[in-house]
Scaffold this motif. Structure first.
Motif, PDB file in Angstrom:
ATOM      1  N   ARG A 121      -7.194  -9.333   2.296  1.00 37.92           N
ATOM      2  CA  ARG A 121      -6.891  -8.183   1.452  1.00 37.92           C
ATOM      3  C   ARG A 121      -8.134  -7.527   0.856  1.00 37.92           C
ATOM      4  O   ARG A 121      -8.303  -6.308   0.955  1.00 37.92           O
ATOM      5  N   LYS A 122      -9.014  -8.296   0.240  1.00 31.47           N
ATOM      6  CA  LYS A 122     -10.167  -7.702  -0.445  1.00 31.47           C
ATOM      7  C   LYS A 122     -11.068  -6.954   0.523  1.00 31.47           C
ATOM      8  O   LYS A 122     -11.595  -5.878   0.196  1.00 31.47           O
ATOM      9  N   LYS A 123     -11.254  -7.486   1.718  1.00 31.22           N
ATOM     10  CA  LYS A 123     -12.129  -6.824   2.696  1.00 31.22           C
ATOM     11  C   LYS A 123     -11.463  -5.573   3.251  1.00 31.22           C
ATOM     12  O   LYS A 123     -12.143  -4.575   3.497  1.00 31.22           O
ATOM     13  N   LEU A 124     -10.159  -5.591   3.439  1.00 30.74           N
ATOM     14  CA  LEU A 124      -9.476  -4.381   3.908  1.00 30.74           C
ATOM     15  C   LEU A 124      -9.516  -3.311   2.825  1.00 30.74           C
ATOM     16  O   LEU A 124      -9.768  -2.138   3.127  1.00 30.74           O
ATOM     17  N   TRP A 125      -9.307  -3.696   1.578  1.00 33.02           N
ATOM     18  CA  TRP A 125      -9.362  -2.749   0.476  1.00 33.02           C
ATOM     19  C   TRP A 125     -10.733  -2.059   0.449  1.00 33.02           C
ATOM     20  O   TRP A 125     -10.843  -0.854   0.248  1.00 33.02           O
ATOM     21  N   LYS A 126     -11.787  -2.851   0.654  1.00 30.03           N
ATOM     22  CA  LYS A 126     -13.145  -2.280   0.669  1.00 30.03           C
ATOM     23  C   LYS A 126     -13.300  -1.295   1.804  1.00 30.03           C
ATOM     24  O   LYS A 126     -13.883  -0.201   1.638  1.00 30.03           O
ATOM     25  N   LYS A 127     -12.791  -1.629   2.993  1.00 33.62           N
ATOM     26  CA  LYS A 127     -12.884  -0.744   4.145  1.00 33.62           C
ATOM     27  C   LYS A 127     -12.144   0.561   3.886  1.00 33.62           C
ATOM     28  O   LYS A 127     -12.591   1.635   4.308  1.00 33.62           O
ATOM     29  N   LEU A 128     -11.027   0.501   3.199  1.00 36.12           N
ATOM     30  CA  LEU A 128     -10.223   1.689   2.915  1.00 36.12           C
ATOM     31  C   LEU A 128     -10.693   2.429   1.664  1.00 36.12           C
ATOM     32  O   LEU A 128     -10.121   3.461   1.304  1.00 36.12           O
ATOM     33  N   GLY A 129     -11.709   1.897   1.007  1.00 33.28           N
ATOM     34  CA  GLY A 129     -12.225   2.555  -0.193  1.00 33.28           C
ATOM     35  C   GLY A 129     -11.308   2.415  -1.396  1.00 33.28           C
ATOM     36  O   GLY A 129     -11.271   3.289  -2.266  1.00 33.28           O
ATOM     37  N   LEU A 130     -10.555   1.309  -1.450  1.00 29.96           N
ATOM     38  CA  LEU A 130      -9.624   1.081  -2.553  1.00 29.96           C
ATOM     39  C   LEU A 130     -10.251   0.141  -3.570  1.00 29.96           C
ATOM     40  O   LEU A 130     -11.089  -0.691  -3.235  1.00 29.96           O
ATOM     41  N   SER A 131      -9.800   0.245  -4.797  1.00 32.14           N
ATOM     42  CA  SER A 131     -10.339  -0.631  -5.848  1.00 32.14           C
ATOM     43  C   SER A 131      -9.560  -1.929  -5.906  1.00 32.14           C
ATOM     44  O   SER A 131      -8.461  -2.033  -5.375  1.00 32.14           O
ATOM     45  N   LEU A 152       0.849  -1.185   0.000  1.00 34.45           N
ATOM     46  CA  LEU A 152       0.000   0.000   0.000  1.00 34.45           C
ATOM     47  C   LEU A 152       0.885   1.234   0.000  1.00 34.45           C
ATOM     48  O   LEU A 152       1.892   1.287   0.722  1.00 34.45           O
ATOM     49  N   LYS A 153       0.509   2.224  -0.796  1.00 35.15           N
ATOM     50  CA  LYS A 153       1.225   3.499  -0.805  1.00 35.15           C
ATOM     51  C   LYS A 153       0.675   4.354   0.326  1.00 35.15           C
ATOM     52  O   LYS A 153      -0.470   4.796   0.292  1.00 35.15           O
ATOM     53  N   GLY A 154       1.500   4.547   1.351  1.00 37.24           N
ATOM     54  CA  GLY A 154       1.052   5.301   2.508  1.00 37.24           C
ATOM     55  C   GLY A 154       2.055   6.357   2.914  1.00 37.24           C
ATOM     56  O   GLY A 154       3.086   6.560   2.266  1.00 37.24           O
ATOM     57  N   ALA A 155       1.739   7.046   3.990  1.00 35.04           N
ATOM     58  CA  ALA A 155       2.650   8.035   4.567  1.00 35.04           C
ATOM     59  C   ALA A 155       2.239   8.288   6.007  1.00 35.04           C
ATOM     60  O   ALA A 155       1.046   8.248   6.336  1.00 35.04           O
ATOM     61  N   GLU A 156       3.232   8.508   6.852  1.00 30.30           N
ATOM     62  CA  GLU A 156       2.963   8.952   8.219  1.00 30.30           C
ATOM     63  C   GLU A 156       3.087  10.471   8.209  1.00 30.30           C
ATOM     64  O   GLU A 156       4.184  11.021   8.152  1.00 30.30           O
ATOM     65  N   VAL A 157       1.939  11.115   8.216  1.00 27.70           N
ATOM     66  CA  VAL A 157       1.844  12.554   8.026  1.00 27.70           C
ATOM     67  C   VAL A 157       1.797  13.251   9.377  1.00 27.70           C
ATOM     68  O   VAL A 157       1.008  12.889  10.259  1.00 27.70           O
ATOM     69  N   ASN A 158       2.637  14.243   9.545  1.00 27.64           N
ATOM     70  CA  ASN A 158       2.756  14.918  10.836  1.00 27.64           C
ATOM     71  C   ASN A 158       1.699  16.013  10.988  1.00 27.64           C
ATOM     72  O   ASN A 158       1.305  16.667  10.037  1.00 27.64           O
ATOM     73  N   LEU A 159       1.255  16.196  12.237  1.00 29.65           N
ATOM     74  CA  LEU A 159       0.319  17.261  12.566  1.00 29.65           C
ATOM     75  C   LEU A 159       1.076  18.444  13.148  1.00 29.65           C
ATOM     76  O   LEU A 159       1.942  18.266  14.014  1.00 29.65           O
ATOM     77  N   ASP A 160       0.736  19.653  12.715  1.00 26.05           N
ATOM     78  CA  ASP A 160       1.339  20.823  13.340  1.00 26.05           C
ATOM     79  C   ASP A 160       0.640  21.104  14.667  1.00 26.05           C
ATOM     80  O   ASP A 160      -0.200  20.323  15.125  1.00 26.05           O
TER      81      ASP A 160
END
Length: 239
Positions: free
Chosen positions: A229-239, A76-84
């Motif tokens: 995988r398929k159920k997690l993809w659905k939860k994350l709104g991925l195709s 999965l293409k992700g990122a840990e995005v910081n909060l100011d």
């Protein structure tokens, strides 16, 4: 059970402060029998050699390239995005929209007034691009006290927004802790148990998170990365 975990949704590579390559992390996770692995390197955070917008886009292309070489696991293409300090994310919305998984986290100003801390995190959880909150209380065992936030309000907000809360398996974090996991389950929150690994050899930290979640009376149905995988993809709104 320990064998119920189907993937890890928070790891780092040598694109930020990790020590292993994307392929090495993928191969190591596949060796553990995982179906998926989220690459979630830091963004902009200076102490972690975080990625700027250009580098993050380059990494997204690299992950696509590595995925084309894999058979038994999907990245999965992700990122840990910081909060100011007020809860703004350090990456623009249009870039976050292109990611499969956005992990928000707090790395500084960890001891603000509790009300401000809750407002700060709450703003991030209301962002429709944020999928998960990493190490929610910010504690480091024997090093740093947890942030003085109102945990009940945080859990209520996460439940309302459907944001996944992390059970971070790093030995110095174990955040959420068992008591908070039990509370999160009672609030109906979704949880993910992640290794926050910075090296292929520490993917096994995830087992500590599983043990912590068991102490918090979490069940398989409460943990999103027990999903195939398929159920997690659905939860994350991925195709």
């Amino acid at each position: 059970d320990y064998s119920d975990i189907n993937g890890d949704l928070h790891v780092h590579t040598n694109w930020s402060d990790g020590k292993s390559s994307i392929m090495e992390m993928a191969t190591g996770a596949a060796g553990r029998g995982y179906e998926y692995l989220a690459i979630t390197d830091h963004t902009t955070l200076p102490v972690a050699s975080g990625l700027n917008e250009k580098r993050l886009r380059q990494q997204m292309d690299k992950i696509d390239q590595v995925n084309s070489q894999l058979d038994d696991i999907v990245l999965l293409k992700g990122a840990e995005v910081n909060l100011d300090s007020v809860g703004n994310l350090d990456m623009p919305q249009n870039l976050l929209e292109g990611l499969d998984l956005v992990v928000a986290s707090v790395h500084y100003d960890l001891h603000q007034d509790p009300e401000k801390m809750n407002e700060r995190i709450g703003q991030a959880l209301e962002n429709e691009q944020v999928d998960m909150l990493a190490h929610p209380t910010g504690r480091k065992i024997k090093e740093r006290q947890p942030s003085p936030l109102n945990i009940e309000k945080l859990l209520e907000k996460a439940s309302d927004t459907g944001t996944i809360l992390e059970v971070n398996s790093q030995p110095k974090r174990l955040d959420l802790k068992d008591m908070h996991i039990k509370m999160a389950v009672e609030y109906g929150c979704q949880l993910a148990i992640n290794s926050d690994s910075h090296h292929v050899d520490s993917l096994g930290f995830l087992e500590l998170g599983v043990a912590t979640a068991r102490r918090g009376w979490a069940q398989k149905k409460d943990i999103v990365n027990t999903l195939p995988r398929k159920k997690l993809w659905k939860k994350l709104g991925l195709s």
